[in-house]
Enzyme design. Structure first.
Site, PDB file in Angstrom:
ATOM      1  N   GLY A 125     -39.556  52.039  -6.575  1.00 34.55           N
ATOM      2  CA  GLY A 125     -38.128  52.629  -7.205  1.00 34.55           C
ATOM      3  C   GLY A 125     -38.393  52.354  -8.711  1.00 34.55           C
ATOM      4  O   GLY A 125     -39.213  52.316  -9.460  1.00 34.55           O
TER       5      GLY A 125
ATOM      6  N   GLY B 265     -31.442  54.569 -13.171  1.00 31.63           N
ATOM      7  CA  GLY B 265     -31.428  55.072 -15.039  1.00 31.63           C
ATOM      8  C   GLY B 265     -31.981  53.566 -15.484  1.00 31.63           C
ATOM      9  O   GLY B 265     -31.566  53.792 -16.549  1.00 31.63           O
TER      10      GLY B 265
ATOM     11  N   GLY C 292     -34.284  51.304 -15.036  1.00 37.54           N
ATOM     12  CA  GLY C 292     -36.139  51.195 -15.397  1.00 37.54           C
ATOM     13  C   GLY C 292     -37.068  50.957 -13.905  1.00 37.54           C
ATOM     14  O   GLY C 292     -36.398  52.036 -13.449  1.00 37.54           O
TER      15      GLY C 292
ATOM     16  N   LYS D 119     -39.137  44.200 -12.450  1.00 37.45           N
ATOM     17  CA  LYS D 119     -37.985  45.069 -13.168  1.00 37.45           C
ATOM     18  C   LYS D 119     -39.083  45.381 -14.688  1.00 37.45           C
ATOM     19  O   LYS D 119     -38.315  44.611 -14.995  1.00 37.45           O
ATOM     20  CB  LYS D 119     -36.802  45.089 -12.514  1.00 37.45           C
ATOM     21  CG  LYS D 119     -35.904  46.372 -13.372  1.00 37.45           C
ATOM     22  CD  LYS D 119     -34.706  46.127 -13.007  1.00 37.45           C
ATOM     23  CE  LYS D 119     -33.993  47.764 -13.730  1.00 37.45           C
ATOM     24  NZ  LYS D 119     -32.370  47.093 -13.567  1.00 37.45           N
TER      25      LYS D 119
ATOM     26  N   ASP E 175     -22.223  49.305 -11.703  1.00 34.24           N
ATOM     27  CA  ASP E 175     -22.644  49.674 -10.831  1.00 34.24           C
ATOM     28  C   ASP E 175     -22.216  50.395  -9.834  1.00 34.24           C
ATOM     29  O   ASP E 175     -23.708  50.345  -9.101  1.00 34.24           O
ATOM     30  CB  ASP E 175     -24.061  50.012 -11.820  1.00 34.24           C
ATOM     31  CG  ASP E 175     -24.979  51.801 -11.747  1.00 34.24           C
ATOM     32  OD1 ASP E 175     -24.136  52.597 -11.672  1.00 34.24           O
ATOM     33  OD2 ASP E 175     -26.061  52.120 -11.610  1.00 34.24           O
TER      34      ASP E 175
END
Length: 782
Positions: free
Chosen positions: A473, A476, A478, A493, A589
């Site tokens: 995946g 925005g 990383g 990540k 977010d």
């Protein structure tokens, strides 16, 4: 009530004489064509034909006036000419601004908020069909507070509009970078191409015509950033005018015309005016196509930055030739296109009968060691009697041994240097990312796991050195990799962006996030600080995101029961972050693609790349805007003030997404409204069935109205009108308990539910103001 200033009379009866003199131009079109007695400049402005000042020096309709040998204007108008561009067919003129006070106010006894429409003839005489403002180059710009500017055609149709607001914290003053006119204190909009006369109106949102006066410009967009729209507003700004030779004729055969007098010129029809044409110099030529011998050959070799040549350049009529130097071959038009010719590979062509050594552009030919003579002649190298002595043998053998030792040792030396350099870089990044501080926090806080800091070697081993096949995946902030650390499957990540000012707060936030232990929040296991950007290690959730489960193809998606439970689980997680964590954490977010779903369909909030922790003694902070279009709190967007209410707004959008299966970041209604604005309108009109997912309508047990009421309350424009996440959690808990287990007692929050429903129902009789509608439905420029 009729207030028209003297300057306003000039602007709205029109900079009227602007083209009047053009109509009085003499009938001869090309008499002198810039003859020897014609004025060729006024001040520092050049005057090329077909423009001119004296009779016989200009084409019909192109007469200019030079005042005091310094100010060039169109005919007898007051619009100064700043520049004339023949190749583009444009003219730069100085256009006076228009103030709000120059238009009559509406009748105070009427309900209208609009001024009386005034005619704005920017050029004069409607451009006489030869001149019009450029729609591709100009912008309509308004500097104002709480005012909408409307630009209309003469038929009354709206052709352009923009609105400017001033946030309360800015007060009555505003400092706006002109190229950034995005609606706060200043706004901008495009204008149509080929129009010269407009109708102009102002509208006040608050109904009051007192206070700061609105000012309107039409300005060249390329020069807009050069003017600061602060307290000292300029009286005029430059705008681009397009022109054609004639508005009622076209090119003959679409390529020729008598007006294109120079050889190496051609005619091209204009699409701006619906007719007319201009003349241009042919490719490879520049100058004035309207006069004899006006188009001259361009010497491309004198401008290599425009006409690239990386070899020998030769100018030709209308072009140029570029070829590689002697001894090179290839494409000389490319930076590395010319390759050296290896003459030694073609001895038959270069007649070398000795030892050939290639050199850039040439070669060197010599007799072998021990021979002498002429190597360019067959048999020309003669053997020497003392050609090979013992000293020569010793030199060859020793040189060979040295080369062998260097060749054997080179890989080991190179590997050693690489390892030392990699170690130094790891130590540098570890210190730069405050690894020593995190080690100190671990030693002082037993709640933080001992294995929280991972080495880069461990991470690379877990991800096969960040192999592309391990990517699971990204977003925005990383890329996420699947890895195996020990016996555990983890998500690693790797951030994309380095922001040094945020790395200073990174370690404290890692320490805080590592202590979060909630079944609906993805667990942070640790981090690696030996890279330029810290790597984060999370527990791995294998069943994808809520976005992919909800927005599947076909009519059937997640059941209503699962959607309601997922909304409750997300609410629990946010309530925990806001009020139960050691220090409040705002996610910033919240969206369906950041909600992970495990194998049992349990929701887990993820992606804390944009999150911020807030000290307990503060209710919010001002920070750079981050988030996702469609989910972003409009008040946070306009003010930069981050509070817990920002997450609540995003959660409300998520609930609407669960109810409708519409994507907030791309949805637009037939009227152009965003998802939140359209949902609110249908809620107030009692028409939710028009937007609710049919599957939800079939499966719900009478609780859709309650959930929709909660979503409307969470997406209120003002943050203080929204509930807290704890209140949202209790409301959803009550719904679940009421629908899923009738024998259980619902949590004691029914009074708050009544207040939420009552507050939403009161909105049924209220329409959004234009300001709120703009803020909720706007396409945010991010």
């Amino acid at each position: 009530m009729e207030r028209v200033a003297s300057r306003g009379a000039i602007m709205f009866s029109v900079v009227s004489a602007a083209i009047t003199m053009l109509l009085l131009s003499p009938p001869w079109a090309f008499a002198a064509a810039a003859g020897s007695n014609c004025t060729t400049s006024c001040g520092n402005i050049s005057i090329p034909y077909p423009f001119g000042v004296e009779p016989g020096c200009y084409h019909a309709g192109f007469k200019l006036t030079c005042l005091n040998d310094s100010l060039l204007i169109i005919g007898a108008s007051s619009a100064p000419v700043l520049e004339i561009n023949l190749p583009d067919g444009t003219m730069l003129i100085d256009v006076m601004r228009v103030d709000e006070s120059e238009l009559p106010l509406p009748d105070p006894e009427s309900s209208s908020n609009y001024t009386t429409a005034g005619t704005w003839d920017v050029i004069g005489n409607g451009g006489d069909g030869l001149y019009a403002l450029s729609g591709t180059r100009n912008k309509l710009v308004a500097v104002a507070c709480d005012v909408q500017v409307v630009l209309m055609g003469l038929d009354g149709d709206i052709i352009s509009t923009c609105a400017a607001f001033c946030s309360p914290f800015l007060g009555k003053t505003y400092m706006v970078a002109s190229a950034d006119c995005s609606g706060v204190g200043c706004c901008q909009a495009t204008i149509p191409t080929g129009v010269a006369v407009y109708l102009l109106q102002f509208r006040r949102f608050n109904g009051s015509w007192s206070g700061e006066e609105a000012t309107v410009y039409i300005v060249d967009a390329e020069r807009l950033s050069s003017y600061a729209m602060d307290a000292g507003l300029p009286s005029s700004l430059p705008a681009v005018v397009e022109w054609v030779i004639s508005n009622d004729s076209t090119c003959q055969g679409n390529v020729t015309s008598p007006e294109c007098r120079s050889s190496h010129s051609f005619c091209q029809n204009s699409t701006v005016f619906g007719g007319g044409y201009r003349c241009h110099c042919s490719q490879g030529y520049d100058g004035n196509p309207y006069v004899l011998n006006g188009c001259n050959d361009i010497n491309e070799c004198e401008s290599p930055e425009i006409y690239p040549c990386f070899g020998n350049c030769n100018n030709t009529q209308g072009g140029y030739l570029c070829h590689c130097p002697l001894g090179f071959e290839g494409d000389a038009y490319k930076p590395t296109g010319c390759k050296d010719v290896d003459e030694c590979m073609h001895p038959e062509a270069h007649s070398c009968y000795g030892i050939c050594t290639n050199m850039p552009g040439t070669f060197h030919c010599q007799c072998p060691q021990g021979r002498f003579g002429d190597p360019f002649i067959r048999g020309g190298c003669i053997t020497s009697k003392n050609s090979f002595s013992g000293l020569n043998i010793a030199l060859v053998v020793s040189g060979g041994l040295i080369l062998l030792l260097v060749a054997l040792a080179a890989p080991f030396i190179t590997r050693k240097l690489q390892l030392q350099r990699a170690k130094r870089m790891k130590e540098k990044f570890f210190k730069q990312n405050h690894g020593l501080l995190l080690q100190q926090l671990i030693s002082q806080n037993t709640d933080i796991g001992e294995r929280m800091i991972f080495t880069l070697r461990e991470i690379e081993k877990a991800t096969d050195k960040f192999d592309k096949t391990r990517e699971v995946g990204g977003g925005g902030h990383g890329i996420v990799y699947k890895g195996i650390l020990g016996l555990h499957v983890v998500a690693i990540k790797k951030s994309k962006i380095v922001v040094q000012r945020e790395i200073d707060d990174f370690i404290n936030e890692v320490a805080i996030l590592s202590q979060i232990n909630h079944r609906n929040v993805v667990k942070l296991l640790g981090c690696c600080l030996e890279t330029e950007v810290p790597l984060l290690v999370y527990e791995f959730i294998s069943n994808g995101t809520l976005y992919h489960h909800l927005h599947v193809e076909g009519l059937i998606s997640l059941s209503w029961g699962d959607r309601l439970r997922i909304a409750l689980e997300v609410a629990r997680a946010l309530s925990y972050l806001h009020s139960a964590a050691s220090m409040p954490i705002y996610h910033r977010d919240i969206k369906s693609s950041n909600i992970l779903i495990d194998d049992s369909l349990t929701a887990k909030v993820s992606d804390f790349g944009a999150s911020r922790h807030i000290p307990i003694d503060k209710i919010g902070i001002t920070t750079a805007i981050q988030g996702t279009i469609g989910y972003l709190d409009p008040i946070y967007y306009y003010t930069g003030r981050l509070t817990d209410k920002s997450d609540i707004f995003s959660f409300g959008v998520l609930v609407i997404e669960l109810l409708t299966r519409k994507k907030p970041f791309i949805y637009r209604s037939d009227n152009g409204d965003g998802l939140v604005s359209h949902f609110d309108s249908l809620f107030m009109e009692g028409k939710l069935v028009d937007i609710i997912d049919p599957q939800v309508m079939k499966e719900e047990n009478g609780d859709v109205q309650e959930v929709a009421t909660l979503a409307v309350m969470c997406t209120k424009l003002k943050g203080e009108d929204r509930p807290t996440m704890r209140e949202v959690e209790m409301t959803l808990e009550n719904m679940r308990a009421k629908n899923g287990a009738a024998n259980k007692t619902a949590p004691a929050c029914s009074h708050r539910d009544h207040i939420l429903a009552q507050g939403a129902n009161q909105e049924l009789s209220r329409q959004y103001t234009m300001e709120e509608e703009i803020m909720l439905s706007a396409r945010y420029p991010r």
